[in-house]
Design a protein around this motif. Structure first.
Motif, PDB file in Angstrom:
ATOM      1  N   GLU A  21      47.913  31.381  53.652  1.00  0.00           N
ATOM      2  CA  GLU A  21      47.884  29.616  53.662  1.00  0.00           C
ATOM      3  C   GLU A  21      49.397  29.835  52.678  1.00  0.00           C
ATOM      4  OE1 GLU A  21      45.287  26.393  52.209  1.00  0.00           O
ATOM      5  OE2 GLU A  21      43.831  27.346  53.259  1.00  0.00           O
ATOM      6  N   SER A  22      49.778  29.334  53.219  1.00  0.00           N
ATOM      7  CA  SER A  22      51.278  28.733  52.658  1.00  0.00           C
ATOM      8  C   SER A  22      50.951  28.320  51.413  1.00  0.00           C
ATOM      9  CB  SER A  22      52.573  28.082  53.221  1.00  0.00           C
ATOM     10  OG  SER A  22      53.738  28.165  52.539  1.00  0.00           O
ATOM     11  N   VAL A  23      51.730  28.597  50.016  1.00  0.00           N
ATOM     12  CA  VAL A  23      51.956  28.183  48.705  1.00  0.00           C
ATOM     13  C   VAL A  23      53.277  27.930  48.053  1.00  0.00           C
ATOM     14  CG1 VAL A  23      49.973  28.778  46.258  1.00  0.00           C
ATOM     15  CG2 VAL A  23      49.200  28.841  48.459  1.00  0.00           C
ATOM     16  N   ALA A  24      53.495  26.980  47.142  1.00  0.00           N
ATOM     17  CA  ALA A  24      54.577  27.299  46.566  1.00  0.00           C
ATOM     18  C   ALA A  24      54.079  27.410  44.803  1.00  0.00           C
ATOM     19  CB  ALA A  24      55.110  25.904  46.517  1.00  0.00           C
ATOM     20  N   THR A  25      54.803  28.279  44.754  1.00  0.00           N
ATOM     21  CA  THR A  25      54.177  28.851  43.051  1.00  0.00           C
ATOM     22  C   THR A  25      55.586  29.365  42.084  1.00  0.00           C
ATOM     23  OG1 THR A  25      52.485  30.065  41.434  1.00  0.00           O
ATOM     24  CG2 THR A  25      54.102  31.240  43.675  1.00  0.00           C
ATOM     25  N   ASP A  26      55.241  29.074  40.777  1.00  0.00           N
ATOM     26  CA  ASP A  26      56.079  29.348  40.456  1.00  0.00           C
ATOM     27  C   ASP A  26      57.270  31.171  40.297  1.00  0.00           C
ATOM     28  OD1 ASP A  26      56.539  27.008  38.496  1.00  0.00           O
ATOM     29  OD2 ASP A  26      54.444  27.943  36.859  1.00  0.00           O
ATOM     30  N   ASP A  27      58.266  31.584  40.089  1.00  0.00           N
ATOM     31  CA  ASP A  27      58.939  32.660  40.378  1.00  0.00           C
ATOM     32  C   ASP A  27      58.541  32.811  38.860  1.00  0.00           C
ATOM     33  OD1 ASP A  27      60.509  33.865  41.541  1.00  0.00           O
ATOM     34  OD2 ASP A  27      62.242  33.832  40.230  1.00  0.00           O
ATOM     35  N   ASN A  28      58.422  34.623  39.265  1.00  0.00           N
ATOM     36  CA  ASN A  28      57.919  35.541  38.588  1.00  0.00           C
ATOM     37  C   ASN A  28      56.484  35.123  38.159  1.00  0.00           C
ATOM     38  OD1 ASN A  28      60.615  37.282  38.498  1.00  0.00           O
ATOM     39  ND2 ASN A  28      61.102  35.493  37.226  1.00  0.00           N
ATOM     40  N   ILE A  29      55.054  35.133  38.640  1.00  0.00           N
ATOM     41  CA  ILE A  29      54.151  34.932  38.906  1.00  0.00           C
ATOM     42  C   ILE A  29      53.444  35.627  38.636  1.00  0.00           C
ATOM     43  CG2 ILE A  29      53.505  34.182  40.598  1.00  0.00           C
ATOM     44  CD1 ILE A  29      51.303  32.095  39.561  1.00  0.00           C
ATOM     45  N   SER A  30      52.172  36.566  37.471  1.00  0.00           N
ATOM     46  CA  SER A  30      51.664  38.001  37.896  1.00  0.00           C
ATOM     47  C   SER A  30      50.342  36.843  38.943  1.00  0.00           C
ATOM     48  CB  SER A  30      50.880  38.098  36.537  1.00  0.00           C
ATOM     49  OG  SER A  30      50.368  36.894  36.311  1.00  0.00           O
ATOM     50  N   HIS A  32      47.456  37.773  38.426  1.00  0.00           N
ATOM     51  CA  HIS A  32      45.952  37.471  37.449  1.00  0.00           C
ATOM     52  C   HIS A  32      46.822  36.133  37.281  1.00  0.00           C
ATOM     53  CE1 HIS A  32      44.102  36.671  33.837  1.00  0.00           C
ATOM     54  NE2 HIS A  32      43.836  37.359  34.086  1.00  0.00           N
ATOM     55  N   ARG A  33      47.696  35.592  37.313  1.00  0.00           N
ATOM     56  CA  ARG A  33      48.141  34.620  37.120  1.00  0.00           C
ATOM     57  C   ARG A  33      47.672  33.257  37.795  1.00  0.00           C
ATOM     58  NH1 ARG A  33      53.458  32.319  34.516  1.00  0.00           N
ATOM     59  NH2 ARG A  33      53.123  30.114  36.361  1.00  0.00           N
ATOM     60  N   LEU A  34      47.960  34.016  38.699  1.00  0.00           N
ATOM     61  CA  LEU A  34      47.252  33.313  40.497  1.00  0.00           C
ATOM     62  C   LEU A  34      46.064  32.732  40.970  1.00  0.00           C
ATOM     63  CD1 LEU A  34      48.313  32.188  42.931  1.00  0.00           C
ATOM     64  CD2 LEU A  34      48.949  34.123  43.857  1.00  0.00           C
ATOM     65  N   VAL A  36      43.978  33.244  38.635  1.00  0.00           N
ATOM     66  CA  VAL A  36      43.446  32.882  37.362  1.00  0.00           C
ATOM     67  C   VAL A  36      43.567  30.723  37.688  1.00  0.00           C
ATOM     68  CG1 VAL A  36      43.789  30.733  34.963  1.00  0.00           C
ATOM     69  CG2 VAL A  36      43.542  33.569  34.834  1.00  0.00           C
ATOM     70  N   SER A  37      44.922  30.801  38.632  1.00  0.00           N
ATOM     71  CA  SER A  37      44.923  29.261  38.918  1.00  0.00           C
ATOM     72  C   SER A  37      43.845  29.450  40.063  1.00  0.00           C
ATOM     73  CB  SER A  37      46.288  28.580  39.253  1.00  0.00           C
ATOM     74  OG  SER A  37      46.932  29.413  40.409  1.00  0.00           O
ATOM     75  N   LYS A  38      43.478  30.130  41.242  1.00  0.00           N
ATOM     76  CA  LYS A  38      42.593  29.850  42.186  1.00  0.00           C
ATOM     77  C   LYS A  38      41.290  30.105  41.413  1.00  0.00           C
ATOM     78  CE  LYS A  38      45.800  29.183  45.396  1.00  0.00           C
ATOM     79  NZ  LYS A  38      46.266  27.717  46.355  1.00  0.00           N
ATOM     80  N   ASN A  39      40.498  30.533  40.624  1.00  0.00           N
ATOM     81  CA  ASN A  39      39.230  30.696  40.152  1.00  0.00           C
ATOM     82  C   ASN A  39      38.890  31.599  40.509  1.00  0.00           C
ATOM     83  OD1 ASN A  39      39.530  28.141  38.729  1.00  0.00           O
ATOM     84  ND2 ASN A  39      38.932  26.790  40.193  1.00  0.00           N
ATOM     85  N   PHE A  40      39.852  32.866  41.177  1.00  0.00           N
ATOM     86  CA  PHE A  40      39.042  33.771  42.037  1.00  0.00           C
ATOM     87  C   PHE A  40      38.885  35.179  40.038  1.00  0.00           C
ATOM     88  CE2 PHE A  40      39.842  32.434  45.149  1.00  0.00           C
ATOM     89  CZ  PHE A  40      39.485  32.607  46.620  1.00  0.00           C
ATOM     90  N   VAL A  41      39.424  34.541  39.082  1.00  0.00           N
ATOM     91  CA  VAL A  41      39.188  36.085  38.256  1.00  0.00           C
ATOM     92  C   VAL A  41      37.672  36.516  37.333  1.00  0.00           C
ATOM     93  CG1 VAL A  41      40.034  36.013  35.734  1.00  0.00           C
ATOM     94  CG2 VAL A  41      41.547  35.679  37.511  1.00  0.00           C
ATOM     95  N   THR A  42      37.192  35.475  37.618  1.00  0.00           N
ATOM     96  CA  THR A  42      35.423  35.290  36.879  1.00  0.00           C
ATOM     97  C   THR A  42      34.503  35.716  37.416  1.00  0.00           C
ATOM     98  OG1 THR A  42      35.310  33.159  37.122  1.00  0.00           O
ATOM     99  CG2 THR A  42      36.643  33.575  35.210  1.00  0.00           C
ATOM    100  N   LYS A  43      35.406  35.877  39.066  1.00  0.00           N
ATOM    101  CA  LYS A  43      34.038  36.315  40.524  1.00  0.00           C
ATOM    102  C   LYS A  43      34.012  37.549  40.335  1.00  0.00           C
ATOM    103  CE  LYS A  43      34.579  32.194  42.955  1.00  0.00           C
ATOM    104  NZ  LYS A  43      34.724  31.562  43.913  1.00  0.00           N
ATOM    105  N   GLU A  70      51.858  38.296  50.647  1.00  0.00           N
ATOM    106  CA  GLU A  70      50.997  38.228  51.476  1.00  0.00           C
ATOM    107  C   GLU A  70      49.860  38.354  50.383  1.00  0.00           C
ATOM    108  OE1 GLU A  70      50.917  39.086  55.683  1.00  0.00           O
ATOM    109  OE2 GLU A  70      53.092  38.334  55.399  1.00  0.00           O
ATOM    110  N   VAL A  71      49.179  37.882  49.578  1.00  0.00           N
ATOM    111  CA  VAL A  71      47.717  37.715  48.990  1.00  0.00           C
ATOM    112  C   VAL A  71      46.607  37.472  49.946  1.00  0.00           C
ATOM    113  CG1 VAL A  71      46.353  37.404  46.634  1.00  0.00           C
ATOM    114  CG2 VAL A  71      49.815  36.792  46.950  1.00  0.00           C
ATOM    115  N   LEU A  72      45.777  38.353  49.943  1.00  0.00           N
ATOM    116  CA  LEU A  72      44.715  38.673  50.406  1.00  0.00           C
ATOM    117  C   LEU A  72      43.269  38.569  49.356  1.00  0.00           C
ATOM    118  CD1 LEU A  72      42.742  37.937  52.703  1.00  0.00           C
ATOM    119  CD2 LEU A  72      43.215  40.655  53.442  1.00  0.00           C
ATOM    120  N   VAL A  73      42.322  37.800  48.787  1.00  0.00           N
ATOM    121  CA  VAL A  73      41.174  37.865  48.212  1.00  0.00           C
ATOM    122  C   VAL A  73      39.924  37.765  48.944  1.00  0.00           C
ATOM    123  CG1 VAL A  73      39.739  37.225  46.618  1.00  0.00           C
ATOM    124  CG2 VAL A  73      42.421  36.789  46.970  1.00  0.00           C
ATOM    125  N   ILE A  74      38.775  39.524  49.289  1.00  0.00           N
ATOM    126  CA  ILE A  74      38.377  39.667  49.936  1.00  0.00           C
ATOM    127  C   ILE A  74      36.479  39.525  48.962  1.00  0.00           C
ATOM    128  CG2 ILE A  74      37.033  41.068  51.985  1.00  0.00           C
ATOM    129  CD1 ILE A  74      39.440  42.230  52.190  1.00  0.00           C
TER     130      ILE A  74
END
Length: 80
Positions: A21-30, A32-34, A36-43, A70-74
């Motif tokens: 899915e296309s996502v607009a985000t801040d430039d220079n985002i890590s 990890h920060r992405l 966190v915003s998608k609630n995947f860090v603690t999984k 292109e970021v893919l989380v499995i």
């Protein structure tokens, strides 16, 4: 831009793809920060790839995303 000793950061947006899915985000985002915003860090039981290359958890904070990445989380699942 600064005005009367107050500085404002100009937020630049970029487009990346998160799980196709296309996502607009801040430039220079890590990565990890992405995540966190998608609630995947603690999984647990997830693998993350950027442009078809797996990025290990220890590298998430230092991996800076770029326009068009292109970021893919499995997530691992149980069953059989």
């Amino acid at each position: 831009m600064c005005f009367r000793r107050l500085c404002f950061r100009k937020f630049i947006k970029m487009n990346i793809y998160f799980n196709s899915e296309s996502v607009a985000t801040d430039d220079n985002i890590s990565l990890h920060r992405l995540l966190v915003s998608k609630n995947f860090v603690t999984k647990t039981g997830i693998a993350v790839a950027v442009n078809n290359t797996v990025v290990g958890k220890r590298d998430w904070k230092s991996h800076i995303l770029k326009e068009g990445d292109e970021v893919l989380v499995i997530s691992a699942t149980k069953g059989g």
